[in-house]
Scaffold this motif. Structure first.
Motif, PDB file in Angstrom:
ATOM      1  N   THR A 161      31.336  44.245  67.596  1.00  0.00           N
ATOM      2  CA  THR A 161      32.729  44.676  67.554  1.00  0.00           C
ATOM      3  C   THR A 161      33.689  43.555  67.173  1.00  0.00           C
ATOM      4  OG1 THR A 161      32.826  44.314  69.956  1.00  0.00           O
ATOM      5  CG2 THR A 161      32.417  46.578  69.190  1.00  0.00           C
ATOM      6  N   TYR A 164      36.519  44.441  64.725  1.00  0.00           N
ATOM      7  CA  TYR A 164      37.535  45.258  65.398  1.00  0.00           C
ATOM      8  C   TYR A 164      38.352  44.397  66.357  1.00  0.00           C
ATOM      9  CZ  TYR A 164      39.415  48.322  69.036  1.00  0.00           C
ATOM     10  OH  TYR A 164      40.236  48.930  69.969  1.00  0.00           O
ATOM     11  N   VAL A 180      33.362  51.426  63.977  1.00  0.00           N
ATOM     12  CA  VAL A 180      32.601  51.373  65.228  1.00  0.00           C
ATOM     13  C   VAL A 180      32.343  52.770  65.755  1.00  0.00           C
ATOM     14  CG1 VAL A 180      32.611  50.565  67.611  1.00  0.00           C
ATOM     15  CG2 VAL A 180      33.510  49.086  65.809  1.00  0.00           C
ATOM     16  N   ILE A 196      28.144  47.785  73.290  1.00  0.00           N
ATOM     17  CA  ILE A 196      29.138  47.162  72.428  1.00  0.00           C
ATOM     18  C   ILE A 196      29.386  45.742  72.913  1.00  0.00           C
ATOM     19  CG2 ILE A 196      30.311  49.232  71.608  1.00  0.00           C
ATOM     20  CD1 ILE A 196      32.364  48.874  73.850  1.00  0.00           C
TER      21      ILE A 196
END
Length: 248
Positions: A161, A164, A180, A196
């Motif tokens: 992640t 992001y 994601v 995650i």
């Protein structure tokens, strides 16, 4: 009510300790504080140069968990060299997360190409299953990687992640969020669970989990330890548990 479980990555604690030839801050002691505050588990990423977690830490955390926290989870992540796999086999953690790090990388910054490395990963997964651990494969946010990851026999993927979490411009952040979410949904459809991790914070974690509340586990280190400077580690863990959807 379902919620995403929090695993606290304690590498940053080890990195701070390693600045001096002293036994503090205590990696095991602070891990215990995180667990006391309700963290579901502890994550470590031992690297060959031991600049963060040392091999001795791996064993000491294992001993603490077995002695004092038998219901908590131990997740060891790293590149699957023979030495790394032998270390995992000697400890037998609950989960091994396979990360394609090069030895000198500062931190994880990409996931596996599960299509190109499917045969290699399949062999590694089988070896890990041989000593009874669950396997999670670290992948970029790309739905095309899911089927090959599942075909290795791994039970989970961990979606990287970082893109992001590291996006601060709204349009880019939304685009990265959608990547994601699409990858997580592809995994759920394929019958593989989702973890995650990377650059997740109290601010960006809830919008992600609002979209995909079925995520099994969030592994968070840097932000937890940074926020602990403000709130203390115990209170920080409780804040992240709430961000993960847990009702305290």
């Amino acid at each position: 009510m379902a919620f995403t479980r929090l695993s606290v990555n304690v590498n940053a604690i080890a990195q701070l300790r390693n600045r001096r030839n002293l036994p503090w801050p205590s990696v095991t002691g602070l891990s215990a504080i995180a667990l006391e505050a309700g963290a579901y588990g502890i994550t470590v990423h031992p690297r060959p140069d031991e600049r963060h977690i040392r091999r001795t830490d791996v064993y000491e955390i294992d001993a603490m968990l077995r002695r004092d926290w038998p219901g908590k989870e131990y997740n060891i992540e790293g590149y699957p060299t023979d030495d790394f796999l032998a270390l995992c086999e000697s400890v037998r953690p609950d989960q091994v997360t396979l990360v394609p790090d090069l030895p000198g990388q500062n931190t994880s910054d990409h996931g596996w190409d599960t299509v190109a490395h499917k045969d290699f990963l399949t062999d590694v997964v089988a070896r890990i299953h041989g000593f009874g651990a669950r396997v999670s494969i670290f992948v970029d946010a790309d739905p095309k990687l899911v089927d090959a990851a599942k075909s290795t026999g791994a039970e989970r993927i961990e979606i990287y992640t970082g893109p992001y979490g590291g996006s601060f411009e709204q349009t880019v952040r939304q685009m990265r969020l959608e990547e994601v979410v699409a990858t997580a949904k592809a995994a759920f459809a394929a019958g593989i669970d989702v973890n995650i991790g990377h650059d997740l914070t109290l601010k960006n974690l809830p919008p992600l989990l609002y979209r995909v509340p079925q995520v099994a586990e969030a592994s968070i280190g840097h932000a937890v330890i940074a926020d602990a400077l403000l709130y203390g580690l115990g209170e920080t863990v409780r804040k992240y548990r709430t961000a993960c959807g847990e009702t305290l």
